[in-house]
Design a protein around this motif. Structure first.
Motif, short mmCIF file in Angstrom:
data_model
loop_
_atom_site.label_atom_id
_atom_site.label_comp_id
_atom_site.label_asym_id
_atom_site.label_seq_id
_atom_site.Cartn_x
_atom_site.Cartn_y
_atom_site.Cartn_z
N SER A 12 -18.13 52.21 -77.40
CA SER A 12 -17.15 52.02 -78.47
C SER A 12 -16.77 53.39 -79.02
O SER A 12 -17.34 54.41 -78.62
N LYS A 13 -15.82 53.41 -79.94
CA LYS A 13 -15.41 54.67 -80.55
C LYS A 13 -16.57 55.29 -81.34
O LYS A 13 -16.79 56.49 -81.27
N ALA A 14 -17.33 54.46 -82.05
CA ALA A 14 -18.47 54.96 -82.82
C ALA A 14 -19.52 55.57 -81.89
O ALA A 14 -20.08 56.63 -82.18
N HIS A 15 -19.75 54.92 -80.75
CA HIS A 15 -20.72 55.43 -79.78
C HIS A 15 -20.22 56.73 -79.17
O HIS A 15 -20.99 57.68 -78.96
N LYS A 16 -18.93 56.82 -78.90
CA LYS A 16 -18.34 58.05 -78.36
C LYS A 16 -18.53 59.19 -79.35
O LYS A 16 -18.89 60.30 -78.95
N ASP A 17 -18.32 58.93 -80.63
CA ASP A 17 -18.51 59.96 -81.65
C ASP A 17 -19.95 60.45 -81.67
O ASP A 17 -20.21 61.65 -81.78
N LEU A 18 -20.90 59.53 -81.54
CA LEU A 18 -22.31 59.91 -81.51
C LEU A 18 -22.63 60.75 -80.27
O LEU A 18 -23.36 61.74 -80.36
N LEU A 19 -22.10 60.36 -79.12
CA LEU A 19 -22.32 61.12 -77.89
C LEU A 19 -21.75 62.53 -78.01
O LEU A 19 -22.39 63.50 -77.57
N LEU A 20 -20.57 62.65 -78.61
CA LEU A 20 -19.97 63.98 -78.79
C LEU A 20 -20.79 64.83 -79.75
O LEU A 20 -20.97 66.03 -79.52
N ARG A 21 -21.30 64.22 -80.81
CA ARG A 21 -22.15 64.96 -81.75
C ARG A 21 -23.43 65.43 -81.06
O ARG A 21 -23.89 66.56 -81.29
N LEU A 22 -23.99 64.60 -80.20
CA LEU A 22 -25.18 64.97 -79.45
C LEU A 22 -24.85 66.11 -78.47
O LEU A 22 -25.58 67.09 -78.38
N TYR A 23 -23.74 65.99 -77.77
CA TYR A 23 -23.30 67.01 -76.81
C TYR A 23 -23.08 68.36 -77.49
O TYR A 23 -23.44 69.40 -76.96
N ASN A 24 -22.51 68.32 -78.69
CA ASN A 24 -22.25 69.55 -79.45
C ASN A 24 -23.46 70.04 -80.23
O ASN A 24 -23.36 71.00 -81.00
N LYS A 25 -24.59 69.36 -80.04
CA LYS A 25 -25.87 69.72 -80.68
C LYS A 25 -25.79 69.67 -82.20
O LYS A 25 -26.44 70.43 -82.90
N GLU A 26 -24.97 68.74 -82.72
CA GLU A 26 -24.89 68.51 -84.16
C GLU A 26 -26.02 67.60 -84.62
O GLU A 26 -26.39 67.62 -85.79
N ILE A 27 -26.54 66.78 -83.69
CA ILE A 27 -27.67 65.90 -83.97
C ILE A 27 -28.68 66.03 -82.83
O ILE A 27 -28.32 66.43 -81.72
N THR A 28 -29.92 65.67 -83.11
CA THR A 28 -30.95 65.70 -82.08
C THR A 28 -30.94 64.39 -81.31
O THR A 28 -30.32 63.42 -81.73
N ARG A 29 -31.66 64.37 -80.21
CA ARG A 29 -31.75 63.15 -79.40
C ARG A 29 -32.43 62.04 -80.21
O ARG A 29 -32.04 60.87 -80.13
N ARG A 30 -33.41 62.42 -81.00
CA ARG A 30 -34.12 61.44 -81.83
C ARG A 30 -33.16 60.82 -82.86
O ARG A 30 -33.17 59.61 -83.08
N GLU A 31 -32.34 61.65 -83.50
CA GLU A 31 -31.36 61.13 -84.46
C GLU A 31 -30.34 60.24 -83.75
O GLU A 31 -29.96 59.19 -84.27
#
Length: 51
Positions: A12-31
């Motif tokens: 979904s769009k929300a999931h895509k946003d989370l994946l992009l934040r993870l890719y850009n190292k804005e959040i950790t894998r645990r988060e």
């Protein structure tokens, strides 16, 4: 992982946003794992079990 691949992986769009934040190292894998869990399996409200 490239952004084009992320778009194909996202549910979904929300999931895509989370994946992009993870890719850009804005959040950790645990988060990321915690946020996905909350997104797709929200905790039931406590009042729903009280009678």
């Amino acid at each position: 992982m490239y952004p084009e691949v992320i778009s194909k992986m996202a549910f979904s769009k929300a999931h895509k946003d989370l994946l992009l934040r993870l890719y850009n190292k804005e959040i950790t894998r645990r988060e990321y794992d915690r946020l996905v869990q909350e997104l797709y399996h929200p905790a039931p409200e406590a009042s729903a079990y009280k009678k």
